[in-house]
Design a protein around this motif. Structure first.
Motif, PDB file in Angstrom:
ATOM      1  N   PRO A  46       0.706  -1.295   0.099  1.00  0.00           N
ATOM      2  CA  PRO A  46       0.379   0.043  -0.030  1.00  0.00           C
ATOM      3  C   PRO A  46       0.824   1.270  -0.104  1.00  0.00           C
ATOM      4  CG  PRO A  46      -0.980  -1.599   1.462  1.00  0.00           C
ATOM      5  CD  PRO A  46       0.373  -2.298   1.146  1.00  0.00           C
ATOM      6  N   LEU A  47       1.897   1.235   0.485  1.00  0.00           N
ATOM      7  CA  LEU A  47       2.866   2.614   0.690  1.00  0.00           C
ATOM      8  C   LEU A  47       3.813   2.561  -0.303  1.00  0.00           C
ATOM      9  CD1 LEU A  47       2.997   2.912   4.536  1.00  0.00           C
ATOM     10  CD2 LEU A  47       1.468   4.144   2.783  1.00  0.00           C
ATOM     11  N   LYS A  48       3.891   1.710  -1.592  1.00  0.00           N
ATOM     12  CA  LYS A  48       4.756   1.487  -2.657  1.00  0.00           C
ATOM     13  C   LYS A  48       6.127   0.589  -2.097  1.00  0.00           C
ATOM     14  CE  LYS A  48       2.266   4.121  -5.259  1.00  0.00           C
ATOM     15  NZ  LYS A  48       1.115   3.611  -6.012  1.00  0.00           N
ATOM     16  N   ASP A  49       6.319   0.148  -0.910  1.00  0.00           N
ATOM     17  CA  ASP A  49       7.285  -0.551  -0.594  1.00  0.00           C
ATOM     18  C   ASP A  49       6.981  -1.621   0.520  1.00  0.00           C
ATOM     19  OD1 ASP A  49      10.060  -0.731  -0.928  1.00  0.00           O
ATOM     20  OD2 ASP A  49      10.552   0.592   0.625  1.00  0.00           O
ATOM     21  N   PRO A  50       7.336  -2.894   0.373  1.00  0.00           N
ATOM     22  CA  PRO A  50       8.030  -3.472  -0.609  1.00  0.00           C
ATOM     23  C   PRO A  50       7.403  -3.794  -1.844  1.00  0.00           C
ATOM     24  CG  PRO A  50       7.497  -4.910   0.927  1.00  0.00           C
ATOM     25  CD  PRO A  50       7.073  -3.587   1.454  1.00  0.00           C
ATOM     26  N   LEU A  51       7.932  -4.498  -2.740  1.00  0.00           N
ATOM     27  CA  LEU A  51       7.598  -4.897  -4.256  1.00  0.00           C
ATOM     28  C   LEU A  51       7.414  -6.419  -3.978  1.00  0.00           C
ATOM     29  CD1 LEU A  51       9.289  -2.812  -6.941  1.00  0.00           C
ATOM     30  CD2 LEU A  51       7.181  -2.426  -5.880  1.00  0.00           C
ATOM     31  N   TYR A  52       6.416  -6.968  -4.483  1.00  0.00           N
ATOM     32  CA  TYR A  52       6.242  -8.643  -4.269  1.00  0.00           C
ATOM     33  C   TYR A  52       6.545  -8.974  -5.919  1.00  0.00           C
ATOM     34  CZ  TYR A  52       4.885  -7.746   0.204  1.00  0.00           C
ATOM     35  OH  TYR A  52       4.606  -7.001   1.559  1.00  0.00           O
ATOM     36  N   ILE A  53       7.532  -9.782  -6.087  1.00  0.00           N
ATOM     37  CA  ILE A  53       7.747 -10.190  -7.556  1.00  0.00           C
ATOM     38  C   ILE A  53       7.778 -11.652  -7.479  1.00  0.00           C
ATOM     39  CG2 ILE A  53       9.152  -8.238  -8.136  1.00  0.00           C
ATOM     40  CD1 ILE A  53      11.653  -9.796  -7.900  1.00  0.00           C
ATOM     41  N   ARG A  54       7.666 -12.355  -8.607  1.00  0.00           N
ATOM     42  CA  ARG A  54       8.031 -13.687  -9.010  1.00  0.00           C
ATOM     43  C   ARG A  54       9.155 -13.733  -9.989  1.00  0.00           C
ATOM     44  NH1 ARG A  54       3.214 -16.692  -9.902  1.00  0.00           N
ATOM     45  NH2 ARG A  54       2.655 -15.235 -11.372  1.00  0.00           N
ATOM     46  N   ILE A  62      10.934  -7.240  -2.015  1.00  0.00           N
ATOM     47  CA  ILE A  62      12.246  -6.479  -2.258  1.00  0.00           C
ATOM     48  C   ILE A  62      11.824  -5.222  -2.083  1.00  0.00           C
ATOM     49  CG2 ILE A  62      13.344  -8.237  -3.581  1.00  0.00           C
ATOM     50  CD1 ILE A  62      12.774  -6.267  -6.017  1.00  0.00           C
ATOM     51  N   ARG A  63      12.855  -4.318  -1.538  1.00  0.00           N
ATOM     52  CA  ARG A  63      12.487  -2.930  -1.228  1.00  0.00           C
ATOM     53  C   ARG A  63      12.445  -2.243  -2.911  1.00  0.00           C
ATOM     54  NH1 ARG A  63      16.193  -0.245   2.699  1.00  0.00           N
ATOM     55  NH2 ARG A  63      14.708   1.296   2.398  1.00  0.00           N
ATOM     56  N   THR A  64      11.784  -1.131  -3.058  1.00  0.00           N
ATOM     57  CA  THR A  64      11.814  -0.309  -4.102  1.00  0.00           C
ATOM     58  C   THR A  64      13.199   0.155  -4.657  1.00  0.00           C
ATOM     59  OG1 THR A  64       9.449   0.237  -3.651  1.00  0.00           O
ATOM     60  CG2 THR A  64      10.478   1.552  -5.337  1.00  0.00           C
TER      61      THR A  64
END
Length: 75
Positions: A46-54, A62-64
């Motif tokens: 919600p606050l743009k950090d972290p990002l969830y990736i595959r 991971i952090r932005t």
């Protein structure tokens, strides 16, 4: 088109091209976040950090700031 993981929109994919080894935690490399691997942005917190990736079949958070250091080519 070259960009970074931080610039992907949810659902977009890319191929990892280059990683700055000095700025990326070793743990990400050990989990398969390596050049030549496909990466997909799954979700942004919600606050743009972290990002969830595959990447490499694994889901990672991971952090932005870190994601901005991983260069990709969009698929």
């Amino acid at each position: 088109m070259n960009t970074s993981i931080a610039n992907l929109k949810v659902g977009e994919k890319g191929m990892i091209q280059e990683i700055s080894l000095e700025k990326i935690p070793l743990s990400l490399l050990e989990m398969g976040c390596m050049p030549g691997e496909s990466v997909e942005l799954i979700q942004r917190a919600p606050l743009k950090d972290p990002l969830y990736i595959r990447v490499n079949g694994s889901h990672l958070a991971i952090r932005t700031e870190t994601a901005a250091q991983i260069l990709i080519t969009k698929e």
